[in-house]
Scaffold this motif. Structure first.
Motif, PDB file in Angstrom:
ATOM      1  N   LEU A 172      -8.025   2.720  12.740  1.00 56.25           N
ATOM      2  CA  LEU A 172      -9.408   2.633  13.050  1.00 56.25           C
ATOM      3  C   LEU A 172     -10.174   3.583  12.612  1.00 56.25           C
ATOM      4  O   LEU A 172      -9.939   4.718  13.566  1.00 56.25           O
ATOM      5  N   ALA A 173     -11.115   3.671  11.691  1.00 53.70           N
ATOM      6  CA  ALA A 173     -11.682   4.844  11.559  1.00 53.70           C
ATOM      7  C   ALA A 173     -13.212   5.025  12.305  1.00 53.70           C
ATOM      8  O   ALA A 173     -13.412   3.841  12.780  1.00 53.70           O
ATOM      9  N   GLU A 174     -13.771   5.846  12.244  1.00 52.09           N
ATOM     10  CA  GLU A 174     -14.994   6.085  12.848  1.00 52.09           C
ATOM     11  C   GLU A 174     -15.798   5.119  12.031  1.00 52.09           C
ATOM     12  O   GLU A 174     -15.916   5.104  10.638  1.00 52.09           O
ATOM     13  N   LYS A 175     -17.082   4.903  12.723  1.00 49.97           N
ATOM     14  CA  LYS A 175     -18.019   3.702  11.965  1.00 49.97           C
ATOM     15  C   LYS A 175     -18.554   4.803  10.599  1.00 49.97           C
ATOM     16  O   LYS A 175     -18.932   5.929  10.656  1.00 49.97           O
ATOM     17  N   GLY A 176     -18.540   3.921   9.618  1.00 54.37           N
ATOM     18  CA  GLY A 176     -19.174   4.563   8.399  1.00 54.37           C
ATOM     19  C   GLY A 176     -18.288   5.193   7.739  1.00 54.37           C
ATOM     20  O   GLY A 176     -18.692   5.439   6.602  1.00 54.37           O
ATOM     21  N   GLU A 177     -17.187   5.662   7.977  1.00 49.68           N
ATOM     22  CA  GLU A 177     -16.254   6.677   7.353  1.00 49.68           C
ATOM     23  C   GLU A 177     -15.123   5.666   6.694  1.00 49.68           C
ATOM     24  O   GLU A 177     -14.871   4.593   7.067  1.00 49.68           O
ATOM     25  N   THR A 178     -15.280   5.814   5.296  1.00 47.67           N
ATOM     26  CA  THR A 178     -14.074   5.268   4.546  1.00 47.67           C
ATOM     27  C   THR A 178     -12.652   5.945   4.582  1.00 47.67           C
ATOM     28  O   THR A 178     -12.561   7.005   4.178  1.00 47.67           O
ATOM     29  N   GLU A 179     -11.750   5.141   4.668  1.00 46.31           N
ATOM     30  CA  GLU A 179     -10.384   5.590   4.633  1.00 46.31           C
ATOM     31  C   GLU A 179      -9.495   5.024   3.560  1.00 46.31           C
ATOM     32  O   GLU A 179      -9.411   3.778   3.451  1.00 46.31           O
ATOM     33  N   LYS A 180      -8.734   5.794   2.954  1.00 50.19           N
ATOM     34  CA  LYS A 180      -7.689   5.264   2.078  1.00 50.19           C
ATOM     35  C   LYS A 180      -6.481   5.000   2.636  1.00 50.19           C
ATOM     36  O   LYS A 180      -5.987   6.056   3.008  1.00 50.19           O
ATOM     37  N   LEU A 181      -5.907   3.859   2.462  1.00 52.78           N
ATOM     38  CA  LEU A 181      -4.792   3.524   3.054  1.00 52.78           C
ATOM     39  C   LEU A 181      -3.992   2.653   2.304  1.00 52.78           C
ATOM     40  O   LEU A 181      -4.177   2.332   1.226  1.00 52.78           O
ATOM     41  N   TYR A 182      -2.500   2.432   2.844  1.00 52.77           N
ATOM     42  CA  TYR A 182      -1.496   1.828   1.897  1.00 52.77           C
ATOM     43  C   TYR A 182      -0.746   0.834   2.919  1.00 52.77           C
ATOM     44  O   TYR A 182      -0.390   1.423   3.955  1.00 52.77           O
ATOM     45  N   ASP A 183      -0.727  -0.385   2.649  1.00 55.55           N
ATOM     46  CA  ASP A 183       0.278  -1.450   3.370  1.00 55.55           C
ATOM     47  C   ASP A 183       1.488  -1.392   2.727  1.00 55.55           C
ATOM     48  O   ASP A 183       1.771  -1.797   1.444  1.00 55.55           O
ATOM     49  N   PHE A 184       2.645  -1.041   3.259  1.00 57.13           N
ATOM     50  CA  PHE A 184       3.740  -1.000   2.861  1.00 57.13           C
ATOM     51  C   PHE A 184       4.642  -2.490   2.845  1.00 57.13           C
ATOM     52  O   PHE A 184       5.643  -2.453   1.798  1.00 57.13           O
ATOM     53  N   ASP A 185       4.251  -3.237   3.735  1.00 53.32           N
ATOM     54  CA  ASP A 185       4.651  -4.646   3.437  1.00 53.32           C
ATOM     55  C   ASP A 185       4.485  -5.242   2.224  1.00 53.32           C
ATOM     56  O   ASP A 185       5.224  -5.799   1.576  1.00 53.32           O
ATOM     57  N   GLU A 186       3.327  -5.336   2.040  1.00 49.28           N
ATOM     58  CA  GLU A 186       2.704  -5.889   0.848  1.00 49.28           C
ATOM     59  C   GLU A 186       2.246  -4.890  -0.337  1.00 49.28           C
ATOM     60  O   GLU A 186       1.911  -5.624  -1.437  1.00 49.28           O
ATOM     61  N   LYS A 187       2.779  -3.695  -0.379  1.00 49.18           N
ATOM     62  CA  LYS A 187       2.584  -2.942  -1.370  1.00 49.18           C
ATOM     63  C   LYS A 187       1.100  -2.904  -1.943  1.00 49.18           C
ATOM     64  O   LYS A 187       0.831  -2.914  -3.145  1.00 49.18           O
ATOM     65  N   VAL A 188       0.225  -2.663  -0.980  1.00 47.77           N
ATOM     66  CA  VAL A 188      -1.265  -2.709  -1.444  1.00 47.77           C
ATOM     67  C   VAL A 188      -2.160  -1.439  -1.127  1.00 47.77           C
ATOM     68  O   VAL A 188      -1.980  -1.029   0.154  1.00 47.77           O
TER      69      VAL A 188
END
Length: 123
Positions: free
Chosen positions: A25-41
């Motif tokens: 959960l990022a602060e409002k307006g901040e873009t986070e680059k993330l990775y989901d290990f279950d679906e490999k996304v």
């Protein structure tokens, strides 16, 4: 025996911490680059406000699109904490060609606006 128990406890604690950090959960307006290990996304997540998010799921290949779609539904449910939600797909829906006759062009990321519905307040 005591050393094995300590190692097991350490590994279990580390895994519990990693699982607990699943929804970022990022602060409002901040873009986070993330990775989901279950679906490999790979995806970018921007919190617009408490109930609205912008998600951009990176395109990989045609077969991976199913994983992206499943991930999107599960992640939206997680972000909205089980409350009803509405998805507005703005770009990136791939066409289905069973036997493509030419090489596939670059597919844009699957871009979605997520709106979580909240429980009405009782006055």
């Amino acid at each position: 025996m005591k050393g094995k128990m300590l190692n097991s406890l350490t590994i279990t604690t580390i895994l519990a911490l990693l699982v607990g950090c699943n929804v970022a959960l990022a602060e409002k307006g901040e873009t986070e680059k993330l990775y989901d290990f279950d679906e490999k996304v790979h995806y970018y997540q921007t919190k617009i406000d408490d109930n609205n998010y912008h998600l951009e799921i990176q395109s990989d290949d045609y077969q991976h699109f199913k994983n992206q779609s499943v991930f999107l539904l599960r992640h939206a449910d997680r972000l909205c904490r089980g409350n009803p939600f509405m998805l507005k797909v703005t770009d990136g829906v791939q066409e289905y060609d069973r036997f493509p006759t030419k090489p596939r062009k670059y597919q844009p990321p699957l871009t979605v606006l997520l709106q979580c519905e909240t429980e009405p307040t009782k006055d």
